[in-house]
Design an enzyme around this catalytic site. Sequence first.
Site, PDB file in Angstrom:
ATOM      1  N   HIS A  66      18.412  25.560   0.240  1.00 20.05           N
ATOM      2  CA  HIS A  66      19.348  24.448   0.432  1.00 20.05           C
ATOM      3  C   HIS A  66      20.569  24.918   1.222  1.00 20.05           C
ATOM      4  O   HIS A  66      21.008  24.275   2.167  1.00 20.05           O
ATOM      5  CB  HIS A  66      19.787  23.869  -0.915  1.00 20.05           C
ATOM      6  CG  HIS A  66      20.921  22.907  -0.779  1.00 20.05           C
ATOM      7  ND1 HIS A  66      20.773  21.666  -0.201  1.00 20.05           N
ATOM      8  CD2 HIS A  66      22.230  23.014  -1.101  1.00 20.05           C
ATOM      9  CE1 HIS A  66      21.954  21.046  -0.187  1.00 20.05           C
ATOM     10  NE2 HIS A  66      22.848  21.839  -0.721  1.00 20.05           N
ATOM     11  N   GLU A 121      22.425  35.015   8.451  1.00 24.73           N
ATOM     12  CA  GLU A 121      22.545  36.449   8.212  1.00 24.73           C
ATOM     13  C   GLU A 121      24.013  36.870   8.116  1.00 24.73           C
ATOM     14  O   GLU A 121      24.379  37.697   7.283  1.00 24.73           O
ATOM     15  CB  GLU A 121      21.843  37.194   9.358  1.00 24.73           C
ATOM     16  CG  GLU A 121      21.681  38.687   9.146  1.00 24.73           C
ATOM     17  CD  GLU A 121      20.973  39.028   7.846  1.00 24.73           C
ATOM     18  OE1 GLU A 121      21.361  40.023   7.219  1.00 24.73           O
ATOM     19  OE2 GLU A 121      20.034  38.279   7.435  1.00 24.73           O
TER      20      GLU A 121
END
Lengths: 440, 392
Positions: free
Chosen positions: A331, A116
């Site tokens: 990824h 985040e």
Amino acid sequence: MNKMYGLCFHAVRQTAGLKSSRLLQRRAFRVSTLHRQQPFDSTLEKPQFPGASAEFVDQLEFIEPNVISGIPVYRVMDRQGNIINPSQDPQLSKETVLNFYQKMTMLNTMDRILYESQRQGRISFYMTNYGEEGTHIGSAAALNPNDLVFGQYREAGVLMYRGFSLDHFMAQCYANADDLGKGRQMPVHYGSKDLNFVTISSPLATQIPQAAGAAYAVKRENSNRAVICYFGEGAASEGDAHAGFNFSATLECPLIFFCRNNGYAISTPTNEQYRGDGIAARGPGYGMLSIRVDGNDVFAVYNATKEARRRAVAENQPFLIEAMTYRIGHHSTSDDSSAYRSVDEVNYWDKQDHPISRLRHYMTARGWWSEDDERSWRKQSRKTVMEAFERAERRLKPNPELLFTDVYQEMTPQLNKQRESLWRHVQQYKEHYPLDLYDK
Amino acid sequence: MAAAARFFIRGANSRLSISGFGTGAQSCFGAALLRLSPGCSSRTKTQRRHASHFTYQPDPVPTQYGPTQKMNLFQSVTSALDNTLASDPTAVIFGEDVAFGGVFRCTVGLRDKYGKDRVFNTPLCEQGIVGFGIGVAVAGATAIAEIQFADYIYPAFDQIVNEAAKYRYRSGNLFDCGNLTIRAPWGCVGHGSLYHSQSPEAFFAHCPGIKVVIPRGPVQAKGLLLSCISDKNPCIFFEPKILYRAAVEQVPVEPYTIPLSQAEVLQEGSDVTLVAWGTQIHVMREVANMAQEKLGVSCEVIDLQTILPWDTETVCKSVVKTGRLLISHEAPITGGFAAEISSTVQEECFLNLEAPISRVCGYDTPFPHIFEPFYIPDKWKCLEAIKRMINY
Ligand SMILES: Cc1ncc(C[n+]2csc(CCOP(=O)(O)OP(=O)(O)O)c2C)c(N)n1
Ligand SMILES: [Mg+2]
């Protein structure tokens, strides 16, 4: 020829003898007769080629790749966390299991906060470990703390298990003045000398032959140490992977190859990465003992790594573990995986077959973990991570002086000149350089 | 780690939200996740990436190649590849993650349009990618190989240097791999650090038999890439990845070529010649303006475009006129391509030089993450070098 064989053998014995100083006595360079060629005997109607030994056949038949396909997946727990075969239960104490769980969930919490934070532009990049927590903790717990680790980049849990502090993780991701790597590498390129974890490097698979070399040196030290080398199933396609497998087998290195087969290399699915039966199937080709485990079963990973480690050190040979798992996250923060896989697929692994939930089921069934425990642990772990995060965010960046050090062990005259010219320049053009963000 | 691709992803809000482990019970992390205590966010702005070190200056709209369309650099690369696949039935495009469009989106849509036998993923192995490409080319087909980052071209170094570059020569011209083009994202990007920032052109400049080309923007990228593809020598085409999105121009839709081994004079001037390529061209353009405004110095700006074999004539002609030369690149100064240019110009223009040739380049260190603002050969360092040359 028979004689020649004898001669060779003698020579080997002699060298071994020469080297059998005190230091090497316990773990000498065993040349096991198993790996040795058959003595040549022209009277036998057997192939005598130096490169292989077997029988002659008179039927033309190609070997089918699927004769080695379907390598089974070893597991200890089912998806509900029930022990399937009691003989395989590692019988870990409550305390140990709780530690596994706390490390796995702490890693998950750290991942979500750092992910985040990248989204908010606070750090430049991040890679999560979602779904692979079991492979990290299970394998790390089976090692000795002084076993040397060569990682790829998605093994933060190994480092966490060994005691790398949240502050150190954060410092590296922030490239702040506390970063042990001095702010030089992208986030997630951790390393710790104290914890025997070799600093991560972005170029894939380079660590694989390096791990073989390290294991060879460790063997000669005779110090009861092993080396573990982590890599993805994608990296296993690199030439370096071949080199590392072959070197470690021929040079009889006490090394555990730990492949995290998480289904993808960025967008490339495994069926475009290889056509054999995964990575474990390659082991026999290199003369290496191999096993495939359920990477979402932390106990299966633990058992396999523990036994591989024991035998690698006792017998001086490499082992290959292929841990089947799933990369639940993108990824990296550079990637949007919805471009190449379905949300349903991801949700299945996230909701139905997650290593953390499986372990939690196990703990709950034993009455070791309640809803209340869960709630308070979540609150506490989140708070701990956030505190470390805030500390890291406040810290200055490392002194720009560190741009020039460690290129060589010593500061060269050339670099020193460049360093001085940068400082002169920066003094003159102060207002154009973010000096206030950096340590003085 | 596809790090640099993040600027293509940023803003593109992922449809997939990972809730957290297990039952998703932790999905309560939301906007409130990173609400920091007061005082903590004071540095937030500065934590963000440093503002871009250059201002992109688009080329004028080309008129000679027919209708144009607004494209950024990755789209102009796609357009060149699209033209090639359409006109050359033997052409194939391959590399890591190429099938879904590539981590930098350069091959988006091509697989659907031309089929998966023509645009495909390879296993993760750069030596394999280049070796395979050489083979495709030796067999007479057109090979366009993508290396995911220039920093990851080194596993293929042997295939490029010992094989591709020497195929024609060693076989007495019986065999060649001139149909091979290798593309790779190149150069600094603001946060790429050691392995997502490199400019390895000098390694390949030491390698007779291959061509090395670097465009400064979308119009050049398409024309030069099409030249590389049709050129009968193996070519390496480095794409400044910081420009993939940042550089937008009107690009001709139809195929066209821009000649290799020809430098372009972007701005004429009389006092100092500035030579660069790729991203650094835009730094140089700004420096030329600054030199004019702040120092009253008139700069001639040259985009070298092809590193090997390079256009000595254009550069030397300019230095004969100006008497001063500044060369700038991001790669480390020692053994960088600026050294080669400097040496040649010194041989050819010795008596015309009014000041020593100046190089403003990366330091002789790996490319550092958090120190990038200090590492790069920015406009202030270039301006200072001009000052010194003028006052010499
Ligand atoms: C030599 C090299 N080539 C390409 C890359 C770009 N790259 C970074 S990660 C990655 C995929 C790796 O996949 P895998 O080994 O399966 O590991 P996972 O990400 O799945 O954990 C690629 C292609 C690289 N870092 N190094
Ligand atoms: Mg993978």
